[in-house]
Design an enzyme around this catalytic site. Sequence first.
Site, PDB file in Angstrom:
ATOM      1  N   ASP B 206       0.907  -1.141   0.000  1.00 39.10           N
ATOM      2  CA  ASP B 206       0.000   0.000   0.000  1.00 39.10           C
ATOM      3  C   ASP B 206       0.947   1.192   0.000  1.00 39.10           C
ATOM      4  OD1 ASP B 206      -2.982   1.035   1.743  1.00 39.10           O
ATOM      5  OD2 ASP B 206      -1.534   2.245   0.642  1.00 39.10           O
ATOM      6  N   HIS B 207       1.071   1.832  -1.109  1.00 36.68           N
ATOM      7  CA  HIS B 207       2.177   2.792  -1.242  1.00 36.68           C
ATOM      8  C   HIS B 207       2.050   3.978  -0.286  1.00 36.68           C
ATOM      9  CE1 HIS B 207      -0.621   4.769  -4.109  1.00 36.68           C
ATOM     10  NE2 HIS B 207      -0.027   5.859  -3.704  1.00 36.68           N
ATOM     11  N   HIS B 269      -5.846   2.587   1.403  1.00 36.77           N
ATOM     12  CA  HIS B 269      -5.143   3.800   1.863  1.00 36.77           C
ATOM     13  C   HIS B 269      -5.822   4.432   3.068  1.00 36.77           C
ATOM     14  CE1 HIS B 269      -2.967   3.283  -1.739  1.00 36.77           C
ATOM     15  NE2 HIS B 269      -3.649   4.060  -2.533  1.00 36.77           N
TER      16      HIS B 269
END
Lengths: 356, 518
Positions: B206-207, B269
């Site tokens: 999950d960047h 996110h």
Amino acid sequence: MDKNGSLQVIDIEKELKKLWDENEHEKKVKACLFTLIVYVREGQRGDTIRQITQSIIQEFPCRMISIFERSSLKDHLSTEVSQYTSLEGGVLIASDQISITASPNYLERIPFIVTPEIVPDLPVYIIWGADLQNCPLLKAFEKLATKIIFDADCSPPLPSYSKTIYEKIGKVPYELQDFHWALSGGWRECLFQGFNNEEGVRFLGSIESVHIVFNDIETNTGLLNDTLAWYVQAWLASSLNWKLKSCRFSERKAEYTSLAGPINVELNSARSNNFFQSAILSIEIKNRTGDTYAFMRHPDRDKVILHVTRKNICDLPALFPFPDLQRGFNFMRELFFFVESDHYAKTLKCLSELKG
Amino acid sequence: MTLQEMETLQSPLADTSRHVKNADPCIVVIFGATGDLTSRKLLPALYNLSVMGLLPQHFACVGFARRPKTSDDFRKDMKEAVEEFSRTKPISNENWNPFSDKLFYHQSEFDQDNGYDSLKNALNDLDTKFSTKGNRLYYLSTQPSFFPDIIEKLQVHGLLYNQNQVKDKWSRVIIEKPFGHDYQSAESLQKEITKYLSEDQIFRIDHYLGKETVQNLLNFRFSNPIFESIWNNSHIDNIQITVAEDIGIGTRGRLWEEAGMLRDIVQNHMMQLLTLVAMEPPAALSADAIRDEKVKVMQAARPFPQKDFDSFIQRGQYGPGFIKGQPVKGYREEENVSPTSNVETYVSAELFIDNWRWTGVPFYLRAGKRLPKRATEIAITFKSAPSFLFQKSQGKIEPNILVIRIQPDEGISLKMNCKVPGLNSPIQPVKMDFHYGAYFGGKPPEAYERLLCDCMSGDKTLFARIDEVMASWKLLTPVLKYWESRHEESFPNYPSGTWGPVESELLLAKSGRRWRTI
């Protein structure tokens, strides 16, 4: 770019950042107390409002978004950014300025340009330098505003303007203010101070006439020079619970009644280059026993002299400080930092009843 | 040498106070290497790691994709991509050439067995050439539907190791979000891939977790006791988490029609931001200790009441409008989108976390496309001071608000009340404002740089654990099912360039609150 017009909408945040980065070597500090949105229409007090906003940004760092509606343009929408810098206490303070120019047919896009540029968590003040009728943009801005500052001279006649604003009080989520109310702050303070003793209060209960002289110098901006005078007399009348009996607006006369009897109010013009146009130069109030309180602007613009003349006594003149309320910190305080008061509401109600 | 090994080894040159992560020698294989993610994020990230000296000395990267291409073509394409998307510019040949010598391309369909056989041979050759010791990192930058097949093929063709038996080298798989598209599919995907991989080998990306400002959340919370002591329901009125984009779905119509905002942003996110804001202090800064606390937040999240979803979670879809003064089309007019689409581009929700710290504090979440500006931030509104001390003329006392800006203009601000100079002057809100860029200069490392580096060094802290993922699907799947069962007649229900549908305002208005202006 539209075929027949001009569409030059820049990426505002990007350009502001670029401006900031280009001038990084100047060691400025960015500051912002609020977002100020100023809306003016071509031909409607634009210069006056620009002068006022110039003095605002000189006093307070803020992000100013100026919107200029130009009906002389066709299919036009453009944006520009700049940075205003001032030196405060040896520190260079910079504030962002965004200008939007639009033809009437592009006004609908303006809220979409302005909304992302509002500084979060800080107040949003709007100066509405246009009339109150036929303004869909006002409706869009009402949702954003902490306070909207109106200008009676952009929306004549005064009684219907006052009625419109009065009807908003308590019904809108933002605070209401207007230039003339802010400008009248100095006189309200002076009159309060002048009558702030036992004799003064007794005098107020027996007023018979009020004579206000205002500065009626040349204007090319459509400014109505008696507006401020009407405000002050309305404030006096509403604070003292006078009831309007008749009004001859064009003759600048009004008659009120109180428990003590009738009161005549008259507004007269004079000319002085020492004071700004529409400034009140003097207020003379007489009561039924012949006593007079005469307040006059001192040639030193920051004072007012009060002469109290009673039947048998002539008091020594008193001097009151009078804040420069055309520009400067005091004006800004009046505009931005004083909350809506009952006095303002009552003044508007009184103004709305003036007809004839 | 991994961080763990470095910490235990007594080398006279080791300086553990520098806390430099050493990524293991390895080969990174990117499946779907001709896609957007590779050119916009992965290759620029690897390049910048190389420039910073954080790529292992013994390293190679293989792009695996369907399009016919040579390695030279791939290097050329990647150079253009890095020139466009790298955070450091210009790209010098001194930096690029040694890096590009380690880039290769392998053309194959994802389901072709001989493609995997030839890949194995190629990787073995690269091991010899670059001394990468057999370590493999497989990045699945493909459609989620390909994940099980690719992993199975890797296993069948001996490209994955059973780490219970093989200790001298490792194989890891990075999987992009979303992990599944609802609870059942996530569970089923997990079941599929764990036939061939242990949890330790799976790195769910999950960047957002790689962003400097998101990591700063933990530092900020737990290194500033002044804030930690008021980080609870005694002092906080509400927390608003916003993920706003001004762009539309662009060319991702097909993908978006299957996903929607809840799957694309909220489930991953948004939940990551929520857990980091709401978690208890971990016992240690280890991956498991931190993730244990995050999972507890998800377990304490109150499910949305099934009989009254609409009072707690709203959806929207953008219609035509204006962004930065330019007209834009509505979602249903976008390419590859059905003109009667039921898919949401906006979600807002009121969520409660039922634990000692957060009881009674609403968490307001909103995520949307075609909103007036791009902004991701967390706003903590504290309870207002009693106003009886201040006279009416001094104006309304605004609550203090602490804002953590995740992007853009990364930083932290605190809104306070101050007295305007002068006698009898009112109170004016002011802001203390910290900007990362202004204080620390330059651009911080991109999220993918950190995440790739962590994966190569085996650090799982910034990767989602399966129980975290399942907990968020458990919370949101009932909402997805409810929405899928109802066609939303009001769509589109917000013009592009506005802050979402009116119903979203009502979500807060019912408790006398409102969305903060961003």
